[in-house]
Design a protein around this motif. Structure first.
Motif, short mmCIF file in Angstrom:
data_model
loop_
_atom_site.label_atom_id
_atom_site.label_comp_id
_atom_site.label_asym_id
_atom_site.label_seq_id
_atom_site.Cartn_x
_atom_site.Cartn_y
_atom_site.Cartn_z
N LEU A 171 13.24 -32.33 40.03
CA LEU A 171 12.37 -31.50 39.20
C LEU A 171 11.92 -30.25 39.94
O LEU A 171 11.91 -29.14 39.39
N MET A 172 11.58 -30.41 41.21
CA MET A 172 11.15 -29.25 41.98
C MET A 172 12.29 -28.28 42.25
O MET A 172 12.09 -27.07 42.31
N ALA A 173 13.51 -28.80 42.38
CA ALA A 173 14.66 -27.91 42.55
C ALA A 173 14.89 -27.08 41.29
O ALA A 173 15.19 -25.88 41.36
N ALA A 174 14.75 -27.72 40.11
CA ALA A 174 14.90 -26.99 38.86
C ALA A 174 13.82 -25.91 38.72
O ALA A 174 14.11 -24.77 38.31
N LEU A 175 12.59 -26.26 39.06
CA LEU A 175 11.51 -25.28 38.99
C LEU A 175 11.74 -24.15 39.98
O LEU A 175 11.53 -22.96 39.66
N ALA A 176 12.20 -24.48 41.17
CA ALA A 176 12.44 -23.46 42.20
C ALA A 176 13.49 -22.46 41.73
O ALA A 176 13.35 -21.25 41.92
N ASP A 177 14.55 -22.96 41.10
CA ASP A 177 15.59 -22.05 40.61
C ASP A 177 15.04 -21.11 39.54
O ASP A 177 15.39 -19.92 39.51
N GLU A 178 14.15 -21.61 38.69
CA GLU A 178 13.57 -20.77 37.65
C GLU A 178 12.60 -19.74 38.24
O GLU A 178 12.56 -18.59 37.80
N PRO A 193 0.47 -36.27 49.48
CA PRO A 193 1.13 -36.05 50.77
C PRO A 193 2.64 -36.20 50.69
O PRO A 193 3.35 -35.88 51.65
N HIS A 194 3.14 -36.67 49.54
CA HIS A 194 4.58 -36.88 49.38
C HIS A 194 5.27 -35.69 48.72
O HIS A 194 6.44 -35.79 48.34
N SER A 195 4.57 -34.59 48.58
CA SER A 195 5.15 -33.42 47.91
C SER A 195 6.39 -32.91 48.65
O SER A 195 6.39 -32.78 49.88
N VAL A 196 7.43 -32.61 47.87
CA VAL A 196 8.62 -31.94 48.41
C VAL A 196 8.72 -30.52 47.86
O VAL A 196 9.74 -29.85 48.08
N ALA A 197 7.69 -30.08 47.16
CA ALA A 197 7.76 -28.81 46.45
C ALA A 197 8.00 -27.63 47.39
O ALA A 197 8.87 -26.79 47.15
N ALA A 198 7.23 -27.54 48.46
CA ALA A 198 7.35 -26.38 49.35
C ALA A 198 8.74 -26.30 49.95
O ALA A 198 9.33 -25.22 50.05
N ARG A 199 9.29 -27.44 50.34
CA ARG A 199 10.63 -27.43 50.93
C ARG A 199 11.67 -26.96 49.92
O ARG A 199 12.54 -26.13 50.24
#
Length: 291
Positions: A171-178, A193-199
């Protein structure tokens, strides 16, 4: 004999003075090595009252993160002002007489506070139309388009709730591309603490910052806000910069009104999110640091 006629010499061509050089980032914001904080005020759009008016009148740069689709969302977005960014087309207020003069301190940046699925959903409700686990890029794009249309002028976004969503790599990869396609930045509110969003955002080339601390929490008091603001400042002095998130609570407003003037006198710089991203990029360029 007739006297010789002297021809007038042609006047030298007039040369227009060269336009003044545009102000650089350090002209506008000062040296790169000054400890710096950016404060994001979440949850705009719900109401207009003495507290929200008080935040709007604080004489410091702030970033207002606005929830989409609420009664005052579009009205709150109109609080945006020009920022101290030399690479933007819009003018910086206060620089008409001298382009390198510092802009006024009451700068306001607008960002989108995008609802995302939390752990415990749907009992934990982030509001209508959140980003949900399992959504593909097309669904993410549709939600993002609708939300941005309701918060005009948003330069980026952070997550509202989202402890489940920001821990999901797909989901975060899709948001990042947008976000990359729209030239928008991302601030990870870090609700888990488990967020992968920034990466994921950085992998996609999205300018990214991570919340260092929430200045107000579930049981808000002035003492708590004062202590957490002190932690944010300590982090900025140790690391060079830090981002803090807060909410339009009366206690938060009271402490910021008391403490920010004192901190500014002590040499702490306050900026908006876009300005901090620009400073961080310039610092990386100057030092050769990796993002």
């Amino acid at each position: 004999a007739e006297p010789a006629v002297q021809r007038a010499r042609p006047a030298p061509p007039r040369t227009e003075p060269a336009p003044p050089a545009p102000p650089s980032l350090t002209d506008l914001l000062g040296p790169l090595d000054v400890p710096t904080i950016a404060i994001v005020v979440d949850d705009w759009g719900h109401r207009r009252d003495n507290t929200t008016r008080g935040f709007a009148e604080l004489d410091f740069p702030l970033t207002f993160s606005i929830l989409p689709g609420l009664r005052f969302s579009r009205q709150d977005a109109l609080q945006a002002t020009p920022l101290a960014l030399p690479d933007r087309d819009e003018p910086v207020r206060g620089t008409a007489e001298a382009t390198a003069a510092a802009p006024p301190s009451r700068r306001r940046e607008i960002m989108l506070h995008l609802p995302m699925e939390p752990e415990g959903y749907p009992d934990q409700d982030p509001g209508p139309d959140p980003l949900r686990l399992g959504m593909d890029r097309g669904q993410v794009a549709a939600i993002l388009d609708a939300a941005l249309a309701g918060v005009p002028g948003a330069r980026g976004l952070n997550n509202h709730m989202g402890s489940a969503a920001t821990a999901d790599p797909a989901l975060m990869a899709a948001l990042a591309d947008e976000l990359a396609a729209r030239d928008l930045y991302f601030v990870d509110s870090l609700t888990t603490p488990h967020s992968v969003a920034a990466r994921r955002m950085r992998e996609a080339g999205v300018p990214t910052l991570v919340n260092r601390i929430f200045l107000d929490q579930s049981t808000t008091s002035r003492e708590q806000v004062r202590e957490l603001l002190a932690r944010l400042v300590k982090s900025a002095r140790a690391r060079g910069a830090a981002v803090g998130l807060c909410h339009p609570y009366p206690e938060t407003l009271a402490i910021l009104s008391e403490e920010l003037p004192r901190l500014r006198e002590q040499g702490l710089r306050m900026v908006t999110v876009s300005e901090l991203l620009a400073l961080e990029a310039a610092r990386r360029d100057a030092t050769g640091m990796l993002p």
